[in-house]
Design a protein around this motif. Structure first.
Motif, PDB file in Angstrom:
ATOM      1  N   TYR A 178      -0.668  -1.242  -9.400  1.00 36.02           N
ATOM      2  CA  TYR A 178      -0.016  -1.110  -8.377  1.00 36.02           C
ATOM      3  C   TYR A 178       1.729  -1.316  -9.755  1.00 36.02           C
ATOM      4  O   TYR A 178       1.302  -1.570 -10.415  1.00 36.02           O
ATOM      5  CB  TYR A 178       0.415  -2.307  -7.954  1.00 36.02           C
ATOM      6  N   GLY A 185       4.082  -0.238  -3.192  1.00 37.02           N
ATOM      7  CA  GLY A 185       3.402  -0.233  -4.361  1.00 37.02           C
ATOM      8  C   GLY A 185       2.793   0.242  -5.190  1.00 37.02           C
ATOM      9  O   GLY A 185       2.670   0.996  -6.158  1.00 37.02           O
ATOM     10  N   ALA A 186       1.275   0.729  -5.121  1.00 37.76           N
ATOM     11  CA  ALA A 186       0.087   1.820  -5.358  1.00 37.76           C
ATOM     12  C   ALA A 186       0.710   2.828  -5.874  1.00 37.76           C
ATOM     13  O   ALA A 186       1.436   3.261  -5.823  1.00 37.76           O
ATOM     14  CB  ALA A 186      -1.239   1.694  -3.889  1.00 37.76           C
ATOM     15  N   ASP A 187       0.212   3.195  -7.483  1.00 39.80           N
ATOM     16  CA  ASP A 187       0.157   4.039  -7.592  1.00 39.80           C
ATOM     17  C   ASP A 187      -1.148   5.078  -7.615  1.00 39.80           C
ATOM     18  O   ASP A 187      -1.860   5.402  -7.958  1.00 39.80           O
ATOM     19  CB  ASP A 187       0.270   3.675  -9.182  1.00 39.80           C
ATOM     20  N   GLN A 225       1.056  -1.043   0.513  1.00 39.19           N
ATOM     21  CA  GLN A 225       0.108   0.073   0.034  1.00 39.19           C
ATOM     22  C   GLN A 225       0.648   1.523  -0.087  1.00 39.19           C
ATOM     23  O   GLN A 225       0.445   2.215  -0.287  1.00 39.19           O
ATOM     24  CB  GLN A 225      -0.549   0.180   1.157  1.00 39.19           C
TER      25      GLN A 225
END
Lengths: 427, 427
Positions: free
Chosen positions: B163, B155-157, B152
């Motif tokens: 991700y 990784g998340a965009d 979270q």
């Protein structure tokens, strides 16, 4: 515009900041009984007694004192005041079970609203990072990072990007409608950009840089109007534009019709927000060491929309709101829009060199100095008629504190100094 | 199809699973010297000696043993084997400084590739959650949650959703091109759905539910083809379709042309992936207690694309890849697509009741039982010609382990049992 004019403007702002504005606060805001700040004052500067300490007012106060100290004002008492605020924030407003800061306590420090509102969390990151930059006290950045991490875990929308904004105490997303759980706003995302900028300035961590870049892309690519480059206030989760409504939890005193909608709910933009967005973006780019030319078109659109449409050439100052294509809807004069366009117009003049921005600055400068400052006490009127007669008269409450006014003076003085230096170099 | 046919199919799978497949692994995979699993075996089942332990093979092995134990196979030795794998994973592959699991060690447990690859992290979440569900050992879910939190944060965009997938050891996003830092894949997001499903099954935490729902929306709304409902393998960060390329860090043995591109790089979908996606989605909905009718159209498109276009009615089995509109590009027979369509076609038959799915199941069932199983040793051939002659001959390496084969048997038996029960109720 001559060096003499620049000097005169700077002098006027500096005088107001150091002899009126900051003294208003240092004289009366510290709560020596319960800690933190008293933030409710009437037009005479008297404590108006509301029994609340809001996350917004506490964090914005910390930012104000920390940033003014870092900018060189005072002789240490502003840093002490910031520390006094941080003590309260960490001891009384931090949720030790679920993480994050509560939305509201009473004056004694008992939690009266335990919700987690991203708008408020963003100001916690902003003020705590500024506080560490100003004082070196590592508690600030430690808690700023805790909030940042919580926003990444609970706030971010991993389907459509951006951040959800309204959560219960345990970070469960709130429901739709006025609870706001299915909407996203310009306001919260702009303040996250502001917060992540100062967090990155403080930590220089790659992840803080990356998330700042992501929120900038989001603002420029999805939040600002695709044609006019102006701010669109509210969206659905998937970034379709949503009609602007009033939320159950408010963070300002925006005016709505009785059914909680804006009159032009789907074509409404704020001149003040647009200028604020643009100067905050410029500042972020400077901290990121990215040339401002990268966002030339975006900056020009936002600044020129405010300068070309928002300035009242007849009575002075900047209007509240209007259409994306320019037409003014609300001709009253609110305090924070004046504060933000002062910085914005100086930045626009500095970057683009166009005289219209200087004229716009000078216009609002005069309106603020001549009409908006409540001279007998030193703070600004919150809302005035178009001609400059006070409508609301409080000097401070949970949604009006010193962040806009003091920051406007500190940042405008800094920009006037830059213009004077540039001029000196030119001479 | 009669009850007798169902019984016969079940009997065949159960016999293969319990007397061939599981014994292949329990006899030879535990590394009693260095811990973890030996995962490289040739066609005779002999250790082929490659000095590597990959995150994928270790986590998939843990999943295999834990899930087979939870499904009632063995008499405790599979749980012991899973625990043996978890010990190695936590002691040798966890990065105590930056968090997350390393991508590769050698057999002795020395790190040989310290990158953080989301595909591998997703299998860590999946297997560790399954391990806690199977054994009650809380170390599993503890580390699964640590990885979830890291995904979270890093990784998340937060601009475009989804991700990013390729990171250096310290979670700095890798560069573009073959490094993969600017791409997103069906593969990683589908496996995140799979991982978050089991994590949520294990924790019942609202945030795990929410992130599972978000990745489902993303898969259905952006990753699957808007018309055909089939999987699009690769995207740019903003979800425009990207031509399918080979990454520097691979997690499978996909075939590419010499320049690292797929021949039909922009119109390519995998029948096996589509069936796997659809049954994993069905399973996620079941854990979430959401009616499968909610995604009726999506499920039907993915299952029917595989059944209508992917099945080889002449020589049996399912093809590798083809066009979104159906045309087959690659007629060879790879192990994992067979494994996944078995589960998928049974689910499709169970949900939609159409005979074509049973015929497709029976076709692939026969191909697997008659051709794909390397009977003398008990595991499956990795890749065969269209007619069923082995091309590759290893029984296992870093990218082919027991996850697809054992899971296919466990899950197919479960579904055949459901069909038999339904039939019993009907009678």
């Amino acid at each position: 515009m001559t060096n003499e004019t620049l000097h005169h403007c700077r002098q006027e702002l500096h005088h107001h900041l150091t002899t009126e504005l900051l003294p208003f606060w240092t004289a009366r805001t510290a709560d020596h009984v319960h800690g933190g700040f008293i933030t409710h004052f009437d037009e005479h500067g008297h404590d108006s007694g509301e029994d609340e300490k809001s996350l917004i007012a506490q964090t914005r106060s910390i930012y104000t004192y920390a940033s003014a100290h870092r900018a060189g004002y005072g002789s240490g008492e502003l840093a002490d005041l910031a520390r006094h605020g941080v003590d309260y924030l960490l001891n009384r407003m931090w949720d030790h079970e679920h993480g994050g800061f509560y939305w509201m306590t009473n004056r004694q420090g008992e939690v009266t609203n335990d919700q987690k509102i991203v708008y408020g969390q963003s100001f916690a990151i902003y003020c705590l990072s500024e506080y560490t930059l100003a004082t070196g006290d590592q508690r600030g950045v430690e808690y700023a990072q805790k909030v940042f991490d919580l926003l990444q875990k609970y706030g971010a929308d991993t389907c459509y990007g951006g951040y959800f904004e309204m959560f219960d105490r345990d970070w469960t997303l709130k429901g739709p409608g006025a609870a706001g759980g299915n909407r996203k706003t310009l306001d919260a995302h702009m303040h996250l950009m502001e917060a992540f900028t100062t967090l990155y300035e403080c930590t220089r961590q790659p992840i803080h840089r990356r998330k700042l870049l992501e929120v900038i892309s989001l603002l420029v690519g999805k939040v600002m109007h695709p044609v006019y480059g102006t701010g669109v206030p509210q969206f659905w989760a998937d970034w379709r534009v949503a009609p602007q409504i009033k939320f159950d939890v408010i963070w300002g005193w925006d005016r709505f019709t009785e059914d909680g909608a804006k009159e032009a709910a789907e074509d409404n933009t704020s001149y003040g927000h647009n200028a604020e967005f643009a100067w905050l973006l410029l500042h972020a780019l400077s901290i990121l060491e990215i040339p401002h030319e990268t966002y030339f078109s975006q900056l020009q659109k936002a600044f020129s929309h405010a300068a070309d449409n928002g300035v009242d050439w007849e009575f002075g100052g900047v209007f509240v709101e209007g259409s994306h294509s320019g037409k003014v809807y609300d001709r009253e004069k609110e305090f924070w829009q004046q504060a933000e366009v002062l910085i914005g117009f100086l930045d626009a003049y500095r970057i683009f060199g166009e005289e219209k921005y200087w004229r716009a600055y000078e216009n609002v400068h005069r309106f603020v100095m001549d009409k908006m400052v409540n001279r007998p006490v030193g703070e600004w009127w919150p809302l005035m008629t178009r001609k400059g007669v006070p409508i609301w008269t409080h000097m401070s409450h949970s949604w009006k504190i010193n962040y806009h006014t003091v920051r406007s003076m500190v940042q405008s003085i800094r920009r006037l100094d830059m213009l004077l230096e540039k001029d000196t170099v030119r001479d």
